[in-house]
Motif scaffolding. Structure first.
Motif, PDB file in Angstrom:
ATOM      1  N   GLN A  40      22.522  41.939   6.189  1.00  0.00           N
ATOM      2  CA  GLN A  40      22.087  43.308   5.882  1.00  0.00           C
ATOM      3  C   GLN A  40      20.806  43.251   5.068  1.00  0.00           C
ATOM      4  OE1 GLN A  40      24.853  45.753   3.597  1.00  0.00           O
ATOM      5  NE2 GLN A  40      23.721  47.630   4.094  1.00  0.00           N
ATOM      6  N   ASN A  43      19.651  48.847   1.696  1.00  0.00           N
ATOM      7  CA  ASN A  43      20.896  49.523   1.310  1.00  0.00           C
ATOM      8  C   ASN A  43      21.167  50.798   2.085  1.00  0.00           C
ATOM      9  OD1 ASN A  43      21.947  47.868  -0.890  1.00  0.00           O
ATOM     10  ND2 ASN A  43      20.000  48.377  -1.882  1.00  0.00           N
ATOM     11  N   SER A  47      24.409  51.885   7.402  1.00  0.00           N
ATOM     12  CA  SER A  47      24.566  50.457   7.742  1.00  0.00           C
ATOM     13  C   SER A  47      25.742  49.863   6.985  1.00  0.00           C
ATOM     14  CB  SER A  47      23.304  49.672   7.386  1.00  0.00           C
ATOM     15  OG  SER A  47      22.267  50.017   8.261  1.00  0.00           O
ATOM     16  N   SER A  48      25.854  50.219   5.701  1.00  0.00           N
ATOM     17  CA  SER A  48      26.967  49.681   4.900  1.00  0.00           C
ATOM     18  C   SER A  48      28.298  50.131   5.490  1.00  0.00           C
ATOM     19  CB  SER A  48      26.859  50.151   3.450  1.00  0.00           C
ATOM     20  OG  SER A  48      25.635  49.720   2.914  1.00  0.00           O
ATOM     21  N   ILE A  51      28.952  48.077   8.614  1.00  0.00           N
ATOM     22  CA  ILE A  51      29.321  46.688   8.282  1.00  0.00           C
ATOM     23  C   ILE A  51      30.759  46.648   7.769  1.00  0.00           C
ATOM     24  CG2 ILE A  51      28.852  44.766   6.692  1.00  0.00           C
ATOM     25  CD1 ILE A  51      25.846  45.440   7.028  1.00  0.00           C
ATOM     26  N   THR A  67      28.951  38.710   4.631  1.00  0.00           N
ATOM     27  CA  THR A  67      27.681  39.416   4.770  1.00  0.00           C
ATOM     28  C   THR A  67      26.682  38.862   3.767  1.00  0.00           C
ATOM     29  OG1 THR A  67      28.831  41.415   5.471  1.00  0.00           O
ATOM     30  CG2 THR A  67      26.570  41.702   4.675  1.00  0.00           C
ATOM     31  N   HIS A  69      23.284  39.646   1.980  1.00  0.00           N
ATOM     32  CA  HIS A  69      22.570  40.882   1.682  1.00  0.00           C
ATOM     33  C   HIS A  69      21.180  40.539   1.143  1.00  0.00           C
ATOM     34  CE1 HIS A  69      23.674  45.210   0.494  1.00  0.00           C
ATOM     35  NE2 HIS A  69      22.411  45.123   0.854  1.00  0.00           N
ATOM     36  N   ASP A  72      15.353  45.066   0.477  1.00  0.00           N
ATOM     37  CA  ASP A  72      14.485  45.635   1.525  1.00  0.00           C
ATOM     38  C   ASP A  72      13.023  45.210   1.368  1.00  0.00           C
ATOM     39  OD1 ASP A  72      13.856  47.176  -0.620  1.00  0.00           O
ATOM     40  OD2 ASP A  72      14.588  49.068   0.232  1.00  0.00           O
ATOM     41  N   GLN A  98      22.206  43.712  11.006  1.00  0.00           N
ATOM     42  CA  GLN A  98      22.480  45.152  11.088  1.00  0.00           C
ATOM     43  C   GLN A  98      21.164  45.929  11.187  1.00  0.00           C
ATOM     44  OE1 GLN A  98      25.658  46.590  11.258  1.00  0.00           O
ATOM     45  NE2 GLN A  98      24.472  48.426  11.751  1.00  0.00           N
TER      46      GLN A  98
END
Ligand code: NAD
Length: 296
Positions: A40, A43, A47-48, A51, A67, A69, A72, A98
């Motif tokens: 991912q 945030n 998407s969260s 997932i 996952t 993370h 961005d 994702q």
């Protein structure tokens, strides 16, 4: 005519029982438990949520997952390096990045950097290409899930006129490819519509099978479909709803209430295509673990 309901939730839960059995047989035969790596970036709340649903499904079928993370602000190069490390890690069977990604990152480049043998989403050009020429491949999960629904409810596609509204790389296009292939899958005469199609009604009205994946709430109304058509509503749209605790409700791309009096089969939203997509991801991860598509 009152439509019959295509109950994706029910079909998905039956398929997950089958996949769980297959996973346990695989493990009992002495193999490592299949492992899905999810990546991912940023945030994005939707998407969260997706997932979380995928993680739950993994748990249900006995597939290991975690996952990674990344912020961005991650650069394209850093992201590529992380994916490369997953490609080289033999304990990882499937890799899922994702989407959507932050705008400075190219989804095409990221997808192409995934080893196609671990591309359980079926988005890599190698897998889409193989789909187009009837070769074994990781099929994009949403179209594959829709085909499972056709199979479960004995809905024939051969020789039918199928119309797909929406031409995205992840849903509409692979759906149209699968429907149109004459040697596998659909064997249907297939029309694909997108935002530049003039007057989509002239196409939708003649569809025996109508698949809608445009992301436009209530785009398809009863007067746009043929009596007795099969309607698959892929759309998942959040529309404001003051009566709901969350302040929104989920709705599809089709006007379900008016369509259900006219068509023969219809998927609800939620509870139609959505649960099937996640289930097909589980199936693809097991196929990747078994190296069924790309043997060594
Ligand atoms: P996208 O935005 O990438 O593509 C939308 C497509 O629809 C484009 O080809 C566009 O040209 C076309 N389109 C848009 N407006 C149109 C119009 N008025 N007439 C005809 N064509 C039009 O979308 P996507 O990722 O394919 O997703 C589509 C919808 O399906 C979204 O609501 C998404 O949330 C949902 N979705 C659901 C699942 C599931 O499992 N149920 C999976 C993926 C996507």
């Amino acid at each position: 005519m009152a439509a019959k309901l295509i109950d994706g939730k029910k079909v998905a839960s039956e398929l997950k029982v089958q996949i769980r059995e297959d996973v346990e047989n695989w493990v009992e035969a002495g193999h490592r438990r299949p492992f899905l790596k999810v990546l991912q970036v940023g945030n994005d709340p939707a998407s969260s949520t997706y997932i979380a649903a995928k993680t739950r499904a993994c748990k249900e079928v006995g597939i290991d997952t975690d996952t990674t993370h990344l912020p961005d602000t991650v650069s394209a190069k850093e992201l590529k390096n992380v994916i490369q490390s997953f490609n080289e890690d033999d304990s990882i069977d499937g890799i899922l990045v994702q989407l959507p990604l932050p705008s400075h990152l190219s989804a095409h480049a990221v997808i192409e950097s995934i080893d196609h043998r671990k591309d359980v989403d079926g988005f890599h050009p190698m897998n889409v290409g193989r789909l187009s020429v009837d070769q074994p491949t990781f099929k994009s999960c949403t179209p594959a899930g829709i085909f499972e629904l056709f199979k479960y409810y004995s809905i024939p596609t051969k020789g039918k006129h199928a119309v797909v509204v929406g031409a995205s790389n992840i849903v509409g296009t692979p759906m149209a490819i699968m429907l149109s292939r004459e040697n596998s899958s659909g064997k249907a005469t297939t029309t694909i519509c997108h935002k530049f199609t003039k007057d989509i009604t002239q196409h939708t009205i003649s569809a025996d099978i109508l698949v809608v994946a445009a992301g436009q709430p209530n785009l398809i109304k009863a007067e746009m479909v043929k009596e007795g058509a099969v309607v698959i509503d892929v759309g998942i749209n959040r529309v404001a709803d003051e009566t709901s605790e969350k302040g929104y409700k989920l709705t599809g791309d089709c006007d379900y209430e008016s369509l259900k009096e006219k068509v023969s089969w219809i998927t609800p939203v939620p509870g139609g295509v959505g649960p099937m997509t996640v289930t097909m991801l589980m199936k693809n991860t097991l196929l990747a673990a078994k190296k069924s598509i790309y043997p060594d």
